[in-house]
Every structure is written in C-alpha cells, then in structure tokens.
Design a protein around this motif. Sequence first.
Motif, PDB file in Angstrom:
ATOM      1  N   SER A  20     -10.409  -7.383   8.694  1.00 32.24           N
ATOM      2  CA  SER A  20     -10.970  -6.328   7.832  1.00 32.24           C
ATOM      3  C   SER A  20      -9.932  -5.692   6.921  1.00 32.24           C
ATOM      4  O   SER A  20     -10.283  -4.957   5.993  1.00 32.24           O
ATOM      5  CB  SER A  20     -11.599  -5.240   8.700  1.00 32.24           C
ATOM      6  N   GLU A  21      -8.642  -5.948   7.187  1.00 33.64           N
ATOM      7  CA  GLU A  21      -7.515  -5.339   6.474  1.00 33.64           C
ATOM      8  C   GLU A  21      -7.528  -3.821   6.619  1.00 33.64           C
ATOM      9  O   GLU A  21      -6.992  -3.093   5.791  1.00 33.64           O
ATOM     10  CB  GLU A  21      -7.496  -5.748   4.999  1.00 33.64           C
ATOM     11  N   ARG A  22      -8.109  -3.339   7.714  1.00 34.46           N
ATOM     12  CA  ARG A  22      -8.164  -1.894   7.972  1.00 34.46           C
ATOM     13  C   ARG A  22      -6.973  -1.478   8.820  1.00 34.46           C
ATOM     14  O   ARG A  22      -6.634  -2.129   9.795  1.00 34.46           O
ATOM     15  CB  ARG A  22      -9.464  -1.538   8.695  1.00 34.46           C
ATOM     16  N   GLU A  23      -6.350  -0.366   8.419  1.00 34.95           N
ATOM     17  CA  GLU A  23      -5.209   0.170   9.163  1.00 34.95           C
ATOM     18  C   GLU A  23      -5.671   1.242  10.144  1.00 34.95           C
ATOM     19  O   GLU A  23      -6.496   2.088   9.808  1.00 34.95           O
ATOM     20  CB  GLU A  23      -4.181   0.791   8.217  1.00 34.95           C
ATOM     21  N   THR A  24      -5.122   1.199  11.334  1.00 32.72           N
ATOM     22  CA  THR A  24      -5.278   2.281  12.308  1.00 32.72           C
ATOM     23  C   THR A  24      -3.903   2.882  12.510  1.00 32.72           C
ATOM     24  O   THR A  24      -2.959   2.183  12.878  1.00 32.72           O
ATOM     25  CB  THR A  24      -5.838   1.760  13.638  1.00 32.72           C
TER      26      THR A  24
ATOM     27  N   TYR B  69      -1.490  -0.279  13.052  1.00 32.01           N
ATOM     28  CA  TYR B  69      -2.187  -1.492  13.491  1.00 32.01           C
ATOM     29  C   TYR B  69      -3.081  -1.969  12.355  1.00 32.01           C
ATOM     30  O   TYR B  69      -3.958  -1.235  11.897  1.00 32.01           O
ATOM     31  CB  TYR B  69      -3.020  -1.206  14.742  1.00 32.01           C
ATOM     32  N   LEU B  70      -2.818  -3.199  11.907  1.00 37.11           N
ATOM     33  CA  LEU B  70      -3.587  -3.766  10.801  1.00 37.11           C
ATOM     34  C   LEU B  70      -4.476  -4.876  11.338  1.00 37.11           C
ATOM     35  O   LEU B  70      -3.992  -5.870  11.875  1.00 37.11           O
ATOM     36  CB  LEU B  70      -2.654  -4.322   9.725  1.00 37.11           C
ATOM     37  N   ASP B  71      -5.787  -4.703  11.179  1.00 34.54           N
ATOM     38  CA  ASP B  71      -6.745  -5.751  11.542  1.00 34.54           C
ATOM     39  C   ASP B  71      -6.732  -6.785  10.413  1.00 34.54           C
ATOM     40  O   ASP B  71      -7.094  -6.481   9.277  1.00 34.54           O
ATOM     41  CB  ASP B  71      -8.138  -5.149  11.710  1.00 34.54           C
TER      42      ASP B  71
ATOM     43  N   ARG C 276       0.814  -1.217   0.000  1.00 34.86           N
ATOM     44  CA  ARG C 276       0.000   0.000   0.000  1.00 34.86           C
ATOM     45  C   ARG C 276       0.852   1.274   0.000  1.00 34.86           C
ATOM     46  O   ARG C 276       0.321   2.365  -0.172  1.00 34.86           O
ATOM     47  CB  ARG C 276      -0.915   0.004   1.229  1.00 34.86           C
TER      48      ARG C 276
ATOM     49  N   THR D 209       0.103  -6.475  13.550  1.00 39.46           N
ATOM     50  CA  THR D 209      -1.174  -7.068  13.141  1.00 39.46           C
ATOM     51  C   THR D 209      -1.957  -7.474  14.382  1.00 39.46           C
ATOM     52  O   THR D 209      -1.381  -7.802  15.417  1.00 39.46           O
ATOM     53  CB  THR D 209      -0.946  -8.288  12.243  1.00 39.46           C
TER      54      THR D 209
ATOM     55  N   ASP E 126     -11.071  -5.410  18.368  1.00 40.47           N
ATOM     56  CA  ASP E 126     -11.095  -4.020  18.816  1.00 40.47           C
ATOM     57  C   ASP E 126      -9.770  -3.623  19.460  1.00 40.47           C
ATOM     58  O   ASP E 126      -9.344  -4.208  20.450  1.00 40.47           O
ATOM     59  CB  ASP E 126     -12.242  -3.853  19.820  1.00 40.47           C
TER      60      ASP E 126
END
Length: 769
Positions: free
Chosen positions: A134-138, A129-131, A48, A87, A91
């Motif tokens: 969901s492959e969502r980054e925080t 932080y990668l979930d 990404r 990773t 929550d």
Amino acid sequence: MTTTTPIYRVAVRALCDFTAREGDLDHRFTPSPSAREGMAGHALVRRRRDDTYESEIALSGCYRGLVVSGRADGYDPARNRLEEVKTHRGDLSRMAANQRALHWAQVKVYGALLCAQRGIESLTLALVYLDIASERETLLTEEASAAELTAFFEEQCERFLAWAEQESIHRQARDAALAGLAFPHDAFRPGQRELAESVYKAAATGRCLLAQAPTGIGKTVATLFPTLKAMPRQGIDRLAFLTMKTPGRRLALASLARLGGDPGDQGAGGRQRLPLRVLELTARSKACEYPDRACHGDACPLAAGFYDRLPAARRDAVERGWLDREALREVALEHGICPYYLGQELARWSDVCVGDVNHYFDASALLHGLAQANGWRLALLVDEAHNLVERARGMYSAELNQRVFRQLHRSAPAPLVQPLGRLMRQWQALVREQGGADEGQAGRPAYRVLEGLPERFVGALQRVTVALTDYLAEHPGEGDPALQERLFEALAFARLGESFGEHSLCDLTRHGRGRATLGLRNLVPADFLAPRFAQAYSSVLFSATLAPVDYHRDLLGVPGRSVWQSVASPFHADQLEVRIQGAISTRLHDREASLDPIVDELVGQFRRRPGLYLAFFSSFAYLQAVQTQLARRHPELPHWSQTRGMSEAERDGFLARFRPGAQGIGFAVLGGAFGEGIDLPGERLIGAFIATLGLPPFDPFNEALKARLQSRFGCGDAYAYRIPGLIKVIQAAGRVIRSPQDSGTLVLMDDRFQQPEVRQSLPEWWRMA
C-alpha cells in the motif's frame, strides 16, 4: 561513552540481536519483502522527506573498549527525529514481540551514538514501518534524552562486554595457533604442495583462484591448511568451506579434525587441539526435531522461550568448539531449543562453517548476509566447483504448476477464492496466447519460450501472495498445508521476476489440458554470483574438472583478476588403460543396436581381468536395457544397479558391494550419485565403462539455452552440450585411479570419442588405445 583502546568491534544490528531479543522464536507467516523491495521502500521514504533530511548516517562509539558502529537510516534535523525504516507486508499487529523489541533497541543505540557524535541533548526516536503493497507509513515515536539513550547504550554494551572480551581472547588464541599450524601429514602428495601454495597466495592477495587438480591428491586438506595458515596474517575473520553433497561435508570435517579442530581427535599424531570453532550447517528439513509443527512458541516446544535459553546454549556451544550436526543437536536439546536455529545463531561466532553452497550463494543465503552485515573478511573454499553452474541455475530458477493451483482454488477458503480465480483466468489466457491447442507431437509436451514476463499473470500472482500471507497470518496452525507450499512457490517466482533479464528465460510447457507449467529458468548464473564473489575477501574454486577456464569464468562470474591453475596429474599413463570402442554409437536412434556390442565389451573385459567395475549410462532406461540383455545372455556374471530415488541406506548398500575380493559390475547413471564424490581405491574398483558422451538431451529447452549462450558468449554448442557432458565423463572416469598405487581400465563406448574436439578435452595423461 569512553575512549578506551578498542578490544572488539561489533555492528549495531549484531549487538542488538545479542542483547535485545527475548521470549519465543516466532516464524509465523509474515514473509519479509525482497532485498530489492526493501531498497525501493527505503528510497520512497527518503523521497517523501524534505531536502534537509540526512540518510545512511555513519555512526560509531566506544564503551570500555567495545566499538559499536553502523548506519542509521535517516535523521530529520527540522523535527530532530532519528528514523529506523522497516519495510513489511500485511498487518503490523502480527509482528512478533521480539522483532519489535529488536527494532526499538536498534533505534535507541543509533540515537545514543548520534547524540554523542553531535552533542544533541534530546531526540525523537521513530520506527517507520512501510507497507510495500500500500506504500503506507506507520510511524511509532518516542521521546528520549541523551542521558537516557546513553544509559540504554551502556546497558547493552555491558550485556555484551563479557562476550566481547571472550571473543577477543578467542581470536588472539586462534590466530596464534593458526600461525604455527603444521601440515597434518609427514609429507605432501605429488601436486598437493603446488595446490596448497597457490591457495595460500590467493588468500594472501585477496584474489579468486580456479584450481583444477586431479582426483586423489588430497584437495580438501590442500585448500583448508593454507587458508587457515593465512587467516592470522591477512586478518581473515571467517572461512566457509562449501560443498555440493553430504560426502563433501564429511570429508571437510574429517580434514579439519586431522588439522586439530576436533576435541575427539585431540592428541592424535602428537597434535594439540586447535582453539578453532567449527560448525556444520545443515538444511532445516534435516535438523528439525518436529517437522509437523510450525516454528513458533505456541506450536513447538523448542521454539517456546528460545531467546531466553539461547545465551546459555550459545555459551556451552562455543566452549565445545567442534559443532558437527550431532554435537550441535546435543547442545540444543540439552537446553531445550531448536538445533537448526541454534546453528543459524552460531554461524555468527564460528571460525569455520562447513555447509552446502546455498549457504553463501542462494538469494537469501545466511553466510552472505552475515558477511555483509558484519563487514567480515570471508574466505571461500568451493569444493567440486564444476557443479556450481547447474546448482546456481537451480537457485535462481522457479516454476509454477497450473494443476496444483487449480486444485487449491477448488478447495480454497472464502477469502482466497477471488484472487486465486483471477490467477487461474490469467493462466488460461496465457495458455491460449501461446498456442495452447497445440499439445506437441506424439504425445510430447508443447514447449514455448515467452518473449518476456507475462505482466498480467505476474500481477495476479502478486495479489495471491498478499492474500495467502494475510490468511495464513490470521489463521496460524489452521488450514491446508498446501497453502504454505503455494505461498513459498509464488513468492519465489515473483521475487525472481523482479530481476528478470537476459540471464534467464520464461517458458511455458503444456502437458495436456489444464496442466501447464510456467517457468523462470536461469541460464547464466554469473549475473547473480558475481556480487557474491566480489563480497568475499578471497575465493578458491577447486575440482578435478574446471577446464576449459573460459566456460567457468563466463558462467560463474568470478572477478576479472581471477587466477586459473591446472595442477599436473601425479598419475601416469601406465596406470590407466583407456580404450575407445569406436564401433558403438550410443545415439538415441542407435540404442537398440548398441545393446549386444556393449554387453560383449563388458563381458570381454571382465573375463580378461575379473574384479569390480562400474558401468555408466545416459539414462535409467538405457541402463535397464543393457542390464536386461546382460542378465539374459550371461546370468552367471554378478551385477547390480542404481535405481531411481535411492535412499541414503540404499546408496550405501550399492557401494558396500565394492569390497576387496568381490567381483561384478555395478550399473549407474552418468552424473548421478555414483558418478563423482565416491572413493573406491585399490581392488574396490579396477575399471569403468562409459556408454555415453554425457550430453544433455537435445530438447527445446537446451536448444533455447544453446541459442542464448551463443548470443552472449559465441559458444552455444560447446557451453550447452559438449563441455557439461565431458565434465561428467571425466568425473566418472576419475573413480578408477585414486592413488599412485592404483591401476585400472577405462572403456569409452561411442564413436564420437574419436572426434578431435572431444579427444582434446580429455585429460592429457590418458593414453588412448
């Protein structure tokens, strides 16, 4: 940063683990991603980023002789942003505070090293932080100047420096003492010097040695002594002595005590105590003081403030040096912290770790992880290594029970009903697809080997793991303990499914309506073990039964440069009378007819030479049938038997019957608790009867195993049946002759012992009557 001559080297992660954690131990339900998921997550983050993004940046720096090094996850030069990628599942708000503090400390230390290395004046620090679901980054960011980061880095180094200086002094004293280490006995036993020399060569050349050496020559001290001697010259950081059972750990600790590691043994034989830190690793279930409580500060008093009290406990522990299970518990409770997790911490700082093989070979093994993270030169000693094939198969296998998941579905909290319901529907569909109406013949379970992983079922299972993880994290300390058990089972199955291949099979066993078991069974552990052996600097696998060598090389995955050695037996044929009773068949359909001939053989031998004997059988049912017949025909002959699920005290009671001057026959199951690892020298055991070839049952699973081993190695029948069976026979027979002074009788009861391929597999020094 300074350029002082290095006195100690530490990885960034280890430094921050030591200095940045505080507060409670917290192991609530936030299951981490698997290693494969973690690597995939890091790769996704890299993809990404743009083409100028740098990943896996090697960084190092020195402060007052302390060299700190590691690899930063990524640097974005366009944004001047240093990233630490983590990773996770679920929550983020549920992440323990000490874990978040550790992550910030790591990225700050990497930031200080990067600024110093590249002359950067300020930097954006980022925790990414990668979930994985969901492959969502925080993204959490913080701006910092080079001066601020340098000050933070130096503060961490100052906190660690006194410990580093202590560790450097300890290492020097340890290596000096080991260089002058003397053999703890007046002389080597026959064969013992030969084994010790080969072990030293393996450590000196960084190779793997498979050593077959007879029972009774002192293999434990013959492997420990030369490896300890080699540690200073070869720069070996740690030694791991790995065992299959508790008696093996006790024997290793006793040998280390004789070598001078135990302060309680100080002065014995004129030896001085070695400056050697020895740690016994035990299972969490055995070390836990509050097994009914969760591992976090709100539930367990030994978890509350764990990291605040850890430094003092760690200091006292390393001063003691000798940390068997009792000593470790004593130190932990003196400081009010958990013995198990204190042991996990001390594995970083101990010279010798004695523990079960799973501490290095399991999928999430502690010692393997530490060796990788810290770049250790690790020497492995694996006792009773003939058992590693089956033990490793168990480590890399998992199964799910339809009935227990259905029960969970019926009583599940509302948020879990839908995902569990979807899983149950997929299970029913899988059973139908595999011919679920066929429940087998004569009441036997129906067994199917699947062509591959059932993808729809695995997908439903993964959704259940996410739902269970979220629910348990949101309701800590509440609900049915079965939720936790099912979560661990589901995670184990799903993670093994990620690496599914020809080394394993997936099977379905139907025991009746609604009672199916889905299994992932490892068949060839070599595919999982090979990277572990490659990681170790040197490895020695030793046992009285490591032949044939190809069997162990193929199934264990040892390196191609491995050396195999067979130490000649110091025993001679006159010590052991070996008699084959070829008129007896112990095959399943001949069992009833074999009872009287076996009893005749037991009684005849006992009358010729009264004393203490062991009689081994293929199953508890066979054992009980012979025992009943013996009791009916000869009630005067003393006998006692192994029972299913014996406690440790009951096993000790069984062995206590074997005392000098006593008489009788102990009945046991071949391959069980009394088939190996017990020592009954002299009059305590004068003979053994073995009424079986030890072959695994000819069931659908073992036939599937045979087919797979035939396809891969061309040795299906030998690898699946004959070799594992005869290893058990030879191990059981090895209970009789324990020293050059012993003599005894061995009776092999089965006509198949007369077959050439079987007789060729038996020890050369046996003289067959």
